[in-house]
Motif scaffolding. Structure first.
Motif, PDB file in Angstrom:
ATOM      1  N   GLN A 241       0.829  -1.214   0.000  1.00  8.28           N
ATOM      2  CA  GLN A 241       0.000   0.000   0.000  1.00  8.28           C
ATOM      3  C   GLN A 241       0.861   1.260   0.000  1.00  8.28           C
ATOM      4  O   GLN A 241       0.574   2.218  -0.714  1.00  8.28           O
ATOM      5  CB  GLN A 241      -0.922  -0.010   1.227  1.00  8.28           C
ATOM      6  CG  GLN A 241      -2.026  -1.045   1.165  1.00  8.28           C
ATOM      7  CD  GLN A 241      -2.657  -1.335   2.514  1.00  8.28           C
ATOM      8  OE1 GLN A 241      -2.337  -0.700   3.523  1.00  8.28           O
ATOM      9  NE2 GLN A 241      -3.548  -2.310   2.567  1.00  8.28           N
ATOM     10  N   LEU A 242       1.920   1.250   0.798  1.00  7.08           N
ATOM     11  CA  LEU A 242       2.822   2.396   0.839  1.00  7.08           C
ATOM     12  C   LEU A 242       3.522   2.591  -0.501  1.00  7.08           C
ATOM     13  O   LEU A 242       3.723   3.735  -0.946  1.00  7.08           O
ATOM     14  CB  LEU A 242       3.847   2.222   1.957  1.00  7.08           C
ATOM     15  CG  LEU A 242       3.320   2.283   3.393  1.00  7.08           C
ATOM     16  CD1 LEU A 242       4.460   2.045   4.384  1.00  7.08           C
ATOM     17  CD2 LEU A 242       2.638   3.622   3.689  1.00  7.08           C
ATOM     18  N   SER A 243       3.899   1.492  -1.152  1.00  6.97           N
ATOM     19  CA  SER A 243       4.583   1.569  -2.450  1.00  6.97           C
ATOM     20  C   SER A 243       3.673   2.185  -3.507  1.00  6.97           C
ATOM     21  O   SER A 243       4.098   3.044  -4.288  1.00  6.97           O
ATOM     22  CB  SER A 243       5.039   0.177  -2.898  1.00  6.97           C
ATOM     23  OG  SER A 243       5.982  -0.359  -2.005  1.00  6.97           O
ATOM     24  N   ILE A 244       2.409   1.753  -3.515  1.00 10.55           N
ATOM     25  CA  ILE A 244       1.460   2.295  -4.492  1.00 10.55           C
ATOM     26  C   ILE A 244       1.182   3.770  -4.199  1.00 10.55           C
ATOM     27  O   ILE A 244       1.092   4.597  -5.116  1.00 10.55           O
ATOM     28  CB  ILE A 244       0.147   1.484  -4.488  1.00 10.55           C
ATOM     29  CG1 ILE A 244       0.410   0.044  -4.912  1.00 10.55           C
ATOM     30  CG2 ILE A 244      -0.884   2.120  -5.412  1.00 10.55           C
ATOM     31  CD1 ILE A 244      -0.782  -0.882  -4.748  1.00 10.55           C
ATOM     32  N   ALA A 245       1.052   4.099  -2.898  1.00 10.77           N
ATOM     33  CA  ALA A 245       0.825   5.498  -2.512  1.00 10.77           C
ATOM     34  C   ALA A 245       1.995   6.373  -2.970  1.00 10.77           C
ATOM     35  O   ALA A 245       1.799   7.474  -3.499  1.00 10.77           O
ATOM     36  CB  ALA A 245       0.644   5.602  -0.997  1.00 10.77           C
ATOM     37  N   LYS A 246       3.203   5.866  -2.779  1.00 14.53           N
ATOM     38  CA  LYS A 246       4.394   6.623  -3.190  1.00 14.53           C
ATOM     39  C   LYS A 246       4.425   6.824  -4.704  1.00 14.53           C
ATOM     40  O   LYS A 246       4.682   7.937  -5.189  1.00 14.53           O
ATOM     41  CB  LYS A 246       5.660   5.884  -2.733  1.00 14.53           C
ATOM     42  CG  LYS A 246       6.953   6.627  -3.049  1.00 14.53           C
ATOM     43  CD  LYS A 246       8.160   5.873  -2.496  1.00 14.53           C
ATOM     44  CE  LYS A 246       9.451   6.625  -2.819  1.00 14.53           C
ATOM     45  NZ  LYS A 246      10.637   5.912  -2.261  1.00 14.53           N
ATOM     46  N   LEU A 247       4.142   5.754  -5.443  1.00 11.53           N
ATOM     47  CA  LEU A 247       4.114   5.857  -6.912  1.00 11.53           C
ATOM     48  C   LEU A 247       3.056   6.852  -7.375  1.00 11.53           C
ATOM     49  O   LEU A 247       3.281   7.614  -8.331  1.00 11.53           O
ATOM     50  CB  LEU A 247       3.843   4.479  -7.525  1.00 11.53           C
ATOM     51  CG  LEU A 247       4.996   3.471  -7.479  1.00 11.53           C
ATOM     52  CD1 LEU A 247       4.516   2.095  -7.930  1.00 11.53           C
ATOM     53  CD2 LEU A 247       6.150   3.937  -8.359  1.00 11.53           C
TER      54      LEU A 247
END
Length: 390
Positions: A241-247
């Motif tokens: 979830q954090l990775s997608i939010a960052k992207l």
């Protein structure tokens, strides 16, 4: 049918509806074993009577001033309706009486029944379309039928507004039909966004709709909100979830140019993501210390014994800390995200790599990361308490 019935007290205080429903169940079982047209007529009339009469009875109760006894009777009929409503609707559908049952449901503003009837119709036609892909004539006829069903959906959106949208979308979510919420009703995009924003539990799909809309900034924000809200996801899923939010936030920044001026500064959220990722990485690091010992164990108590064998020297003579912090350790063993205070607790209770100094290093490193963060939500008092704990 156009005028609500007026029930006499004698009707209210009998078990007539319950008895008729039991009779309906018996007849339906015979119908399932051996089709009979006469039985189908009886089933339809009994189902119609039960659905209509129970709804009317509940309306009658709603208009009365109820004493304690009347409230108990009312609650009994509410539960009776909740328990049997869906099976009555399924019988209407089985008997091919969808249009008639829609009239009943619309009359009583029974939005969930409207939803179930229409969705059954839509699914049936979609399934038939998939099976007749080579039959052009039949396919055209089914496409027309599907368009008519869409128009009926439009009718109820128009008549009941967001109340219908909310019921319909919740039905789709409850039945794992997320695609229908996300792209099934493009004309009602405003309702979709409102529905997904109304409850934080829907944050796990809201971000998808926002990305489809090109709202990358909002998608990133919604994922972080969902990350903070949902305590049941594993740390692996949390990291995703954090990775997608960052992207999403990076994509939003890269999309800013001279023709599109954004006042949004994503640096705060990106820093928050980085901090949360550090917390997760630390929890993973701690867990890896026991991974080989835990790998073949299934029972929680056996896994807790592994923790006991790795207690800090302060606790080796007193294992009661395991029971005192049992819930925290179970979350840790199940790869559920721990809060900062629990992470510090873990570091002060167990030993990493048989080196207690490493525990203190990791704990102070954790606090240093919080202090360095310009947008940390942790108060100086809380940070001081963590330092005292260590």
């Amino acid at each position: 049918f156009d005028t609500p019935l007026k029930f006499s007290p004698n009707f209210v205080h009998t078990d007539l509806l319950f008895q008729i429903n039991n009779l309906l169940i018996q007849i339906s079982e015979k119908y399932a074993e051996n089709y009979n047209e006469d039985l189908s007529i009886i089933i339809y009339e009994l189902t119609k009577f039960l659905y209509y009469s129970t709804n009317n009875l509940l309306i009658w109760f709603a208009k009365q001033e109820l004493n304690d006894d009347s409230k108990l009777i009312n609650n009994k009929f509410i539960e009776f309706f909740k328990t049997n409503r869906k099976s009555w609707i399924q019988l209407f559908i089985l008997l091919g009486q969808q249009l008639k049952s829609l009239e009943f449901a619309e009359y009583f503003e029974d939005l969930i029944s409207i939803t179930e009837i229409l969705e059954n119709e839509r699914e049936t036609v979609v399934s038939e379309l998939e099976l007749t892909s080579d039959d052009i004539i039949n396919k055209e006829g089914l496409s027309v039928k599907l368009s008519k069903i869409s128009l009926i959906f439009d009718t109820y959106f128009s008549k009941f507004g967001y109340n219908f949208a909310n019921t319909l979308f919740k039905y789709y979510i409850d039945n794992d039909k997320y695609k229908m919420v996300l792209i099934g009703f493009p004309s009602y995009h405003e309702y979709v966004i409102k529905f997904l924003n109304d409850d934080p539990v829907y944050g796990n799909i809201l971000w998808i709709r926002l990305i489809l809309d090109g709202e990358y900034e909002k998608a990133g924000e919604s994922l972080i909100k969902y990350f903070n809200y949902n305590e049941n996801d594993t740390i692996e899923r949390k990291k995703l979830q954090l990775s997608i939010a960052k992207l999403s936030l990076v994509a939003n920044n890269e999309g800013d140019d001279d023709s599109f001026s954004s006042t949004f500064d994503s640096s705060d959220l990106l820093e928050e993501i980085s901090l949360k990722n550090n917390f997760i990485d630390l929890q993973i690091l701690i867990k890896q210390n026991f991974s080989s010992e835990l790998e073949s164990l299934n029972k929680t108590d056996n896994k807790l014994n592994v923790i006991k064998s790795n207690l800090n020297s302060i606790y080796t003579k007193d294992e009661s800390i395991i029971n005192f912090k049992r819930e925290m350790f179970i979350r840790f063993l199940n790869d559920k995200l721990l809060n900062v205070a629990d992470l510090v607790d873990i570091l002060t209770i167990i030993t990493i790599d048989n080196n207690e100094l490493n525990n203190f290093y990791q704990a102070f490193k954790l606090i240093a990361l919080i202090k360095q963060s310009q947008n940390s939500n942790y108060s100086p008092r809380f940070i001081k308490l963590l330092e005292i704990l260590i």
